[in-house]
Design a protein around this motif. Structure first.
Motif, short mmCIF file in Angstrom:
data_model
loop_
_atom_site.label_atom_id
_atom_site.label_comp_id
_atom_site.label_asym_id
_atom_site.label_seq_id
_atom_site.Cartn_x
_atom_site.Cartn_y
_atom_site.Cartn_z
N UNK A 101 0.80 -1.22 0.00
CA UNK A 101 0.00 0.00 0.00
C UNK A 101 0.83 1.27 0.00
N UNK A 102 2.13 1.13 0.06
CA UNK A 102 3.01 2.29 0.11
C UNK A 102 2.92 3.12 -1.17
N UNK A 103 3.15 4.43 -1.04
CA UNK A 103 3.12 5.34 -2.20
C UNK A 103 4.14 4.96 -3.26
N UNK A 104 5.22 4.30 -2.84
CA UNK A 104 6.24 3.91 -3.82
C UNK A 104 5.67 2.95 -4.86
N UNK A 105 4.56 2.30 -4.55
CA UNK A 105 3.92 1.42 -5.52
C UNK A 105 3.44 2.18 -6.74
N UNK A 106 2.73 3.28 -6.52
CA UNK A 106 2.24 4.08 -7.64
C UNK A 106 3.41 4.83 -8.31
N UNK A 107 4.44 5.15 -7.54
CA UNK A 107 5.63 5.75 -8.12
C UNK A 107 6.31 4.78 -9.08
N UNK A 108 6.38 3.51 -8.68
CA UNK A 108 7.01 2.50 -9.53
C UNK A 108 6.30 2.41 -10.88
N UNK A 109 4.97 2.46 -10.87
CA UNK A 109 4.21 2.43 -12.12
C UNK A 109 4.56 3.64 -12.97
N UNK A 110 4.63 4.80 -12.36
CA UNK A 110 4.98 6.01 -13.12
C UNK A 110 6.34 5.86 -13.80
N UNK A 111 7.28 5.23 -13.08
CA UNK A 111 8.63 5.08 -13.65
C UNK A 111 8.78 3.81 -14.48
N UNK A 112 7.67 3.13 -14.77
CA UNK A 112 7.69 2.06 -15.76
C UNK A 112 7.93 0.66 -15.27
#
Length: 510
Positions: free
Chosen positions: A380-391
Motif C-alpha cells: 500500500x506504500x506510495x512507492x507502488x504508484x511511483x514504480x508504475x509512473x517510472x515504468x
C-alpha cells in the motif's frame, strides 16, 4: 437546513478553525442554521490530552472560546457537550469493558455503536505499538478511553434526538474523541461530512477537503473522488505536468504532500550483492500502524493478516527458483520503531537465502532499486504508484488509495499471486498514476474564506512549533504562544508523569 458541527479539541491541529470556516460558509445561506458543539472534558483521554489533565482541558476550552466568541450570527449557536448530558451520564457509572488483546478492543461496542476502533486508532497513533501488553495499568487506560467514548455515544445521541440535524460535520473522524459522533450519525442514516486538510508543497498553506458519508481514509470513496478530480480539472495549468511534478519532486527528495524519506540515501547506490543476471524483485513494506485501525474499508483488501506473513509467503513460493532474488526495502519511517512488526523482520527472514534486507536507515537508493528491478511488491506504500509512473510492474498485496486506478496488479487470492510471482508481466498504464498524483499534489480542496486555518511554523531548539494562524493577534502569534506557555507550565507535572511513567507502560509490547 439544520447543521450540526462537533469539535473534539482546539489544541495543536487546525481542526477547530477548519470546522468554523465551514460553519460560517454554511451560514451564507440564510436558510441554514448551525449548532456548533465543543467538548467540555467528557471525552478525555483524547488525542490532545492523553494524560487526562484538567488543566489541559481548560486550555483547550479557552482556545475554543477565543475563536467562537468572534462569531456573531443569529443562526449560529454554540453549546458545550456537557449541556446535553440530560441523564447525568458519568464514566464511573459504567462497567469495565472485557478485553485481553488489541483485536478484542477493536470490536467493542456500546449501544450498538463501535467504540473500539476509535480508541485503538488513537492509541496506535500515539504509541505506534500494535500489540500492547494488557497488564493492569494499560487496561485502566483503555477502559478510561472506552468509557469516554461510551459517554460520547450517549451525549451525541442526545444531541441528534434533541436537534434533529439534516447534516453532521466533524474533522477527520478516525479517533476516539470524534469517531463515536460519526458512528451515531451514520447509524441513524444522517448525512455526514468529514473535513480534512491537505497541502501540496508546503505545510503552511492548508486546503479544506470534504468527504461526504465516508471517512477520509475510505478507499472506495477516494477512488471516486480521484476520478472526479481528474475529469473535472479546469485550471489553466496542464494537469499532466502537475501530476508529473509530484513524482519528479519525490525522486529529487523534495517535499511533495508528505515527508521526505530519502534524504540520507546515496542516489547511485545499489546493494553490494546486486546481480543483474537474476530476476530481482523489490518488496517495499510500509508503516503497518498507519492504517491499522481505519476499519473495513482497508481491511477487506488485505491479502495477508500482516506484512510479515505476506513477505514470508513470497519467499517460500520462490524458494526453489534460484534465479529469483528479493530485496526488502524497509520503510524509512520505521527507522526508530522498536516494535516487533519492524524489529522481527530481519530475524524472521534469516533462514531464507533468496532475500536481502535493507534496513530503514540504509543508504541504498530507493529509486535506484526501482530503476534496476524487474518488478515491485507493495502493501500500500506510495512507492507502488511511483514504480508504475517510472515504468515498473507493481503487485499490490493490500489496501491503497490507488487500488482501483489500474496502476498495479491486485491478486484476489493466493493462486493469482502465485502466477504473478513467476510470470514476466508488463507495467500497468501510467494514466492511473497521473490521476493519483493530481489528487495528492494538485490544488484540490478549498483555501480558507473566513477563519485562517493555515499554519504558523517556527523552529525552536531543533523542534517545530506548529500553530493555526487563526490565533494571531495584530499579526503576531506571541500573545497566544505566551498563553499556551502558561498552561504548559501549569500542566508540566501531569505531563511529565504521563510521559515518564504511564506512557512507558503503554509502550510495552506483548
Amino acid at each position: 437546513m439544520k447543521i450540526l458541527f462537533y469539535s473534539s479539541h482546539a489544541l495543536e491541529a487546525n481542526s477547530l478553525a477548519v470546522l468554523l470556516d465551514e460553519a460560517i460558509e454554511c451560514l451564507q445561506d440564510a436558510n441554514n442554521e448551525v449548532l456548533f458543539v465543543t467538548c467540555s472534558g467528557e471525552a478525555r483521554p483524547c488525542d490532545s490530552n492523553p494524560e487526562q489533565s484538567v488543566i489541559r482541558c481548560w486550555e483547550c476550552r479557552l482556545s475554543s472560546w477565543l475563536l467562537l466568541s468572534q462569531i456573531e450570527h443569529p443562526n449560529f449557536k454554540h453549546r458545550e457537550l456537557s449541556s446535553f448530558n440530560i441523564k447525568g451520564a458519568r464514566k464511573n457509572h459504567l462497567s469495565e469493558f472485557d478485553f485481553t488483546s488489541i483485536t478484542d478492543l477493536k470490536s467493542i461496542t456500546y449501544n450498538n455503536i463501535n467504540i473500539g476502533l476509535g480508541v485503538v486508532s488513537s492509541y496506535v497513533s500515539m504509541t505506534r505499538n500494535l500489540e500492547p501488553l494488557m497488564e493492569k495499568a494499560n487496561r485502566e487506560y483503555f477502559n478510561a478511553a472506552l468509557k469516554a467514548s461510551a459517554i460520547l455515544v450517549e451525549l451525541s445521541s442526545n444531541i441528534v434526538e434533541l436537534y434533529n440535524p439534516d447534516l453532521v460535520y466533524l474533522f477527520n473522524g478516525r479517533y476516539s474523541s470524534m469517531r463515536p459522533v460519526l458512528e451515531v450519525a451514520s447509524n441513524r442514516d444522517l448525512k455526514t461530512c468529514v473535513l480534512e486538510c491537505t497541502f501540496s508543497s508546503t505545510r503552511e498553506i492548508q486546503r479544506k477537503v470534504k468527504f461526504f458519508n465516508a471517512l477520509p481514509h475510505d478507499i472506495d470513496n477516494n477512488s471516486k473522488i480521484i476520478e472526479e478530480n481528474w475529469n473535472s480539472w479546469s485550471l489553466a495549468s496542464n494537469k499532466e505536468a502537475i501530476a508529473a511534478e509530484f513524482y519528479e519532486r519525490r525522486k529529487r527528495g523534495e517535499m511533495a504532500s508528505d515527508s521526505v524519506y530519502i534524504g540520507h540515501q546515496d542516489r547511485s547506490a545499489l546493494p553490494p550483492n546486486w546481480d543483474n543476471s537474476k530476476r530481482n524483485f523489490v518488496i517495499f513494506n510500509s508503516s503497518e500502524d498507519e492504517f491499522f485501525c481505519v476499519g473495513e474499508s482497508f481491511d477487506k483488501y488485505k491479502l495477508f493478516d500482516s506484512q510479515i506473513e505476506g513477505i514470508v509467503y513470497l519467499l517460500k513460493k520462490a524458494r526453489n527458483k534460484p534465479d529469483i532474488h528479493y530485496y526488502l526495502r524497509i520503510h524509512p519511517n520505521l527507522k526508530y520503531i522498536k516494535f516487533k512488526y519492524h524489529t522481527a523482520l530481519a530475524s524472521l527472514l534469516e533462514g531464507y537465502d533468496n532475500i536481502t534486507v535493507l534496513p530503514a536507515d540504509s543508504a541504498i537508493s530507493t529509486y535506484k532499486l526501482l530503476e534496476n528491478c524487474e518488478k515491485v511488491f507493495v502493501f500500500g506504500s506510495t512507492v507502488g504508484v511511483e514504480a508504475t509512473y517510472w515504468g515498473k510492474p507493481v503487485i499490490l498485496l493490500g489496501g491503497a488509495f490507488y487500488l482501483h486506478l489500474n496502476v498495479a496488479y491486485y491478486p484476489k487470492d493466493l493462486s493469482e499471486l502465485d502466477e504473478l510471482i513467476v510470470e514476466v508481466i508488463e507495467c500497468k498504464p501510467r494514466l492511473g498514476a497521473l490521476k493519483y498524483a493530481l489528487f495528492i499534489f494538485g490544488e484540490r480542496g478549498e483555501p480558507f474564506k473566513f477563519i485562517n486555518y493555515n499554519y504558523y511554523i517556527k523552529r525552536i531548539c531543533g523542534k517545530s512549533l506548529t500553530l493555526p494562524r487563526c490565533y494571531m493577534v495584530l499579526n503576531s502569534m506571541i500573545p497566544y504562544i505566551v498563553l499556551a506557555g502558561v498552561f504548559r507550565m501549569l500542566n508540566c507535572i501531569s505531563h511529565l508523569v504521563f510521559k515518564l511513567v504511564k506512557l512507558k507502560r503503554l509502550l510495552v509490547e506483548r
